[in-house]
Design a protein around this motif. Structure first.
Motif: not given
Length: 298
Positions: A174-180, A228-232, A252-255
């Motif tokens: 979620p943080a990356l999507r908000a940032q980008q 790969a999922a954990q890195a995302a 759960t919103g982790r991805l």
């Protein structure tokens, strides 16, 4: 037809030779086999006499396996491993109802493992052994009865049954999507992309589907979906992941979906097995059960 007796040495002779060839030491082989040095030396000598071939160069207190002995040791090692595995499976299930299945790690843990209790409850006499495999392999060299394969319907020398298709989505934290602030596919092209070594052209296919010019691959490489999922999740980039394998993370919103632009993969998941094992009762039962599970996902 069974060959001459000299071509069928006893397990004890072969074990002594294999251990000595692998360790390069009679002492180490004796320690491993819980025998005396003289006993191991005697067994190796008996094997050489039986085969009428020298297996080691002997130099003072050391031994060095011959080129032919090295090849023979490799073949013997595989044979001993298969015999050991077969004996272990027989001991685990004396009735012979054992199914050894090679699985893809993430598919096995996320899709198959939660369903296995249902199969075992319906087939109480069957024991299932799972081994992980990341790539195709030769059933002639591997003790598995069947395998889960992702790809095209192109497994040579065997039979196949489709389990299910998959839809992949670009996923990130979620943080990356908000940032980008992704607005379209071109925005994702400018982000760090996470790649799977087993699907090197996945992002290229996705961009082509979205009408975005081909991108030069960049970013981290992974050999499994789970890493790969954990890195995302950690915010390292955007990964193209099968939606059905990351349901928990999405719920759960982790991805999150970087963009709601799914792509149906050209390949699918298959159960594959060697033709000569098609009639193996545990495999037949598993195949029938798997068909019912696959139909629930279509």
């Amino acid at each position: 037809m069974q060959g001459p007796r000299r071509f069928l040495p006893s397990i004890s002779l072969l074990s002594a030779f294999e251990a000595a060839a692998r360790t390069g030491s009679v002492t180490a082989a004796a320690r491993e086999l819980n025998l005396t040095q003289s006993a191991v030396s005697r067994q190796i000598k008996l094997l050489e006499e039986q085969l009428e071939v020298a297996l080691f160069h002997r130099e003072r207190q050391t031994i060095r396996v011959t080129p032919g002995g090295e090849v023979y040791a490799r073949e013997i090692r595989d044979a001993l491993r298969k015999i050991g595995t077969a004996s272990l499976m027989l001991r685990a299930n004396p009735m012979g109802g054992t199914l050894t299945l090679a699985i893809l790690p993430t598919f096995g843990t996320r899709w198959l493992a939660p369903r296995l209790p249902h199969f075992l409850s319906e087939n109480p006499g069957i024991t299932v052994n799972l081994v992980t495999r990341l790539s195709s392999f030769d059933f002639r060299q591997d003790p598995a009865d069947a395998a889960i394969h992702f790809g095209g319907k192109d497994w040579p020398g065997g039979e196949m049954m489709k389990i299910r298709s998959e839809t992949v989505v670009p996923a990130c934290s979620p943080a990356l999507r908000a940032q980008q602030d992704f607005r379209g596919p071109a925005d994702i092209a400018g982000a760090a992309l996470l790649h799977l070594t087993t699907r090197p052209d996945a992002w290229e296919r996705w961009f082509a589907l979205q009408g975005v010019p081909a991108q030069t691959p960049r970013g981290m490489l992974f050999d499994q979906f789970a890493t790969a999922a954990q890195a995302a999740i950690a915010g390292l980039g955007v990964a193209l992941l099968p939606e059905f394998l990351i349901q928990e993370e999405l719920e759960t919103g982790r991805l999150v979906r970087a963009l709601d632009l799914p792509m149906v993969s050209a390949e699918a998941y298959y159960l594959v097995w060697p033709t000569e094992r098609a009639g193996h009762p545990p495999l037949t039962a598993f195949r029938q059960w798997l068909q019912s599970q696959a139909s629930e996902d279509t």
